[in-house]
Design a protein around this motif. Structure first.
Motif, mmCIF file in Angstrom:
data_model
loop_
_atom_site.group_PDB
_atom_site.id
_atom_site.type_symbol
_atom_site.label_atom_id
_atom_site.label_comp_id
_atom_site.label_asym_id
_atom_site.label_seq_id
_atom_site.Cartn_x
_atom_site.Cartn_y
_atom_site.Cartn_z
ATOM 1 N N VAL A 409 0.838 -1.209 0.000
ATOM 2 C CA VAL A 409 0.000 0.000 0.000
ATOM 3 C C VAL A 409 0.865 1.248 0.000
ATOM 4 O O VAL A 409 2.033 1.214 0.400
ATOM 5 N N GLU A 410 0.293 2.338 -0.476
ATOM 6 C CA GLU A 410 0.967 3.639 -0.436
ATOM 7 C C GLU A 410 1.060 4.098 1.026
ATOM 8 O O GLU A 410 0.293 3.624 1.875
ATOM 9 N N GLY A 414 -3.545 3.908 0.232
ATOM 10 C CA GLY A 414 -4.118 3.396 -1.032
ATOM 11 C C GLY A 414 -3.447 2.078 -1.428
ATOM 12 O O GLY A 414 -2.228 1.933 -1.296
ATOM 13 N N ILE A 415 -4.252 1.122 -1.905
ATOM 14 C CA ILE A 415 -3.687 -0.170 -2.315
ATOM 15 C C ILE A 415 -2.960 0.015 -3.645
ATOM 16 O O ILE A 415 -3.492 0.647 -4.572
ATOM 17 N N ILE A 416 -1.760 -0.527 -3.754
ATOM 18 C CA ILE A 416 -0.968 -0.363 -4.987
ATOM 19 C C ILE A 416 -1.369 -1.463 -5.977
ATOM 20 O O ILE A 416 -1.429 -2.645 -5.620
ATOM 21 N N VAL A 417 -1.666 -1.047 -7.224
ATOM 22 C CA VAL A 417 -2.070 -2.017 -8.259
ATOM 23 C C VAL A 417 -1.303 -1.744 -9.555
ATOM 24 O O VAL A 417 -0.754 -0.663 -9.741
ATOM 25 N N ALA A 435 -10.460 2.725 -2.951
ATOM 26 C CA ALA A 435 -9.491 1.987 -2.130
ATOM 27 C C ALA A 435 -8.091 2.103 -2.726
ATOM 28 O O ALA A 435 -7.096 1.979 -2.035
ATOM 29 N N VAL A 436 -8.033 2.381 -4.039
ATOM 30 C CA VAL A 436 -6.751 2.497 -4.735
ATOM 31 C C VAL A 436 -6.388 3.973 -4.940
ATOM 32 O O VAL A 436 -5.257 4.387 -4.713
ATOM 33 N N THR A 437 -7.359 4.764 -5.369
ATOM 34 C CA THR A 437 -7.068 6.151 -5.775
ATOM 35 C C THR A 437 -7.248 7.158 -4.647
ATOM 36 O O THR A 437 -6.828 8.292 -4.759
#
Ligand SMILES: Cc1cc2nc3c(=O)[nH]c(=O)nc-3n(C[C@H](O)[C@H](O)[C@H](O)COP(=O)(O)OP(=O)(O)OC[C@H]3O[C@@H](n4cnc5c(N)ncnc54)[C@H](O)[C@@H]3O)c2cc1C
Ligand code: SF4
Length: 465
Positions: A409-410, A414-417, A435-437
């Motif tokens: 995660v950042e 934020g979850i890194i994808v 959840a990502v942005t």
């Protein structure tokens, strides 16, 4: 011949003085005649710049042509090939910076009312109640989706269309995510959200409510239960605060709590519904985005006499959609721009009595391209208010990252994808949406859900050999 009127066909709206006192939808939508007339403003451009601006690639000119011809069933079928939630997107997408922002008609006048037409088509079809559930053959492969917001629901719907056995795990007792508990009824009627969500369930998606992934069951335990891939669409539900003195006084809310109490817990109907929300006569909402506008307009409807938006930059920098700013002004919200709170003041019983602010001025642009605000010397003043709503953003809830080993995660959560697939650092775990942005938009969340569904399909097929 296209209709060359520089203006969109007006959309009927509730009068501001009337709608200030009710939670009914503000914009009333086109009639069939109005929609067909607006559709004739489309030039049917071969290059389709509007489609480039749409994160889920709705074939815009094609659906508009069908509306022009009065063939609304056809228009609906064109839209829903790419967008499972058209009534929602037609209402809340920031069209001015997406499809409508690219429309060639915007060069000399107003763009085609793409959002209004999309909304019309969805409403028209739903009012006829003829959305046929499709019979899809199952492939026996189980996929789990965490979160029933636009990201999770879109991913679930796309996978169900391909035959997967999809189960959505949702922490709350209702489906829709922010569409339900964040965006107020007067912008997005909840009955509509329920209908569009139902159309996804009708594709054969199983729903498991009141399950908090990371507490009730972990991501790894889902794999043990036979799910071959997992999509995390858990959103950004953790409110940010400013760490101001007085922020824990009675009468200070996060926008998240304030709007959830009103929308999901129906606080506007207290005591018929058991959750109260106390607003005094004067309310300050800190922030300038859509969330701040929603909180301010909700406070107006709850009966507050003076409602302020307190924002540290100027009018041009307000991040909210133009339409929301315009509607808020019409409803009497007072914009205190270039002002920033420094302290919240309370009485001896611990209730808010005012907010100390300073005036700001704008300097050079910062990393985000917006001009950096700085404090004007000796400009302190006190805004007398009884309620303060902090609406300066949300970040992802830490639960999933804390309970899922191997998930990168950042620093801000934020979850890194990988952008092309939405796959995380943990194989077979995908993520998308807020959840990502971090807090973004409905359509971006849906776009991420679609991308992930496609990538999951490819990867799971590989697994099958
Ligand atoms: C007040 C407000 C107004 C907005 N206005 C607009 C607008 O006008 N236009 C626009 O485009 N966007 C708007 N947005 C932003 C938009 O709503 C979000 O970007 C979008 O909803 C994100 O979708 P999502 O699916 O990623 O997350 P969410 O909508 O947040 O959904 C996440 C879901 O996951 C569930 N969940 C969370 N953790 C877990 C867990 N551990 N286990 C199980 N379930 C879990 C949550 O309960 C929720 O239902 C607004 C947001 C707010 C708050
Ligand atoms: S850019 Fe505007 S005018 Fe051209 S096809 Fe798209 S909606 Fe129609």
């Amino acid at each position: 011949m296209p209709n060359m009127s520089p203006k969109k066909v007006q959309i009927p709206e509730q009068d501001p003085q009337i709608r200030r006192k009710n939670f009914d939808e503000v914009a009333l939508g086109y009639t069939l005649e109005q929609a067909m007339e607006e559709a004739t403003r489309c030039l049917q451009c071969k290059t389709k710049p509007c489609v480039d601006g749409c994160p889920v690639n709705v074939p815009i000119p094609e659906f508009i042509k069908a509306v022009e011809d009065g063939n609304i069933d056809e228009a609906y079928s064109i839209i829903t090939k790419e967008n499972a939630l058209p009534a929602i997107c037609g209402r809340v997408c920031p069209q001015e910076s997406q499809c409508e922002g690219r429309c060639v008609r915007a060069k000399k006048g107003e763009s085609v009312g793409i959002g209004r037409l999309e909304r019309f088509v969805a409403d028209y079809i739903m009012s006829k109640g003829n959305i046929e559930p499709k019979n899809i053959e199952k492939n026996g492969i189980k996929v789990a989706v965490v979160g029933a917001g636009p990201a999770g629901l879109t991913c679930a719907g796309e996978l169900a269309k391909k035959g997967y056995e999809v189960t959505v795990f949702e922490a709350l007792h209702e489906l829709g995510g922010v569409l339900l508990y964040g965006i107020p009824e007067f912008r997005l009627p909840k009955s509509l959200v329920a209908k569009e969500v139902q159309s996804i369930i009708d594709m054969g998606v199983e729903i498991n409510k009141n399950v908090i992934v990371g507490r009730s069951i972990t991501v790894d335990e889902l794999f043990e239960e036979g799910y071959k891939a997992i999509f995390v669409g858990s959103g950004a539900g953790l409110p940010k605060f400013m760490n101001l003195e007085g922020e824990n006084l009675n009468g200070v809310y996060s926008a998240n709590e304030f709007l959830t109490r009103v929308n999901l817990m129906k606080a506007y109907d207290f005591p018929n519904n058991p959750t109260p929300v106390k607003t005094g006569k004067r309310v300050a909402v800190v922030g300038g985005g859509n969330v701040a506008m929603d909180a301010a307009r909700t406070a107006v409807r709850l009966g507050a006499e003076e409602v302020y938006i307190v924002y540290r930059r100027g009018e041009e920098e307000l991040p909210a959609r133009l339409e929301e700013i315009h509607h808020a002004k019409e409803e009497g919200v007072i914009f205190k721009l270039l002002n920033n709170p420094t302290k919240i003041i309370g009485d001896e019983k611990g209730w808010v009595t005012g907010m100390e602010c300073v005036q700001m001025e704008l300097g050079e642009p910062d990393d985000s391209g917006r001009r950096r605000p700085r404090v004007k010397e000796n400009s302190e003043f006190i805004l007398p208010v009884e309620t303060v709503v902090i609406a300066i953003g949300q970040s992802p809830n830490p639960l999933i990252r804390q309970t899922t080993p191997g998930l990168s995660v950042e620093s801000w959560g934020g979850i890194i994808v990988q952008e092309e697939t939405m796959e995380t650092s943990k194989e077979y775990v995908y993520a998308g949406g807020d959840a990502v942005t971090g807090a973004a938009t409905v359509i971006l969340a849906m776009g991420a859900g679609k991308t992930a569904a496609e990538a999951i399909h490819k990867k799971v097929l590989e697994l099958q050999g």
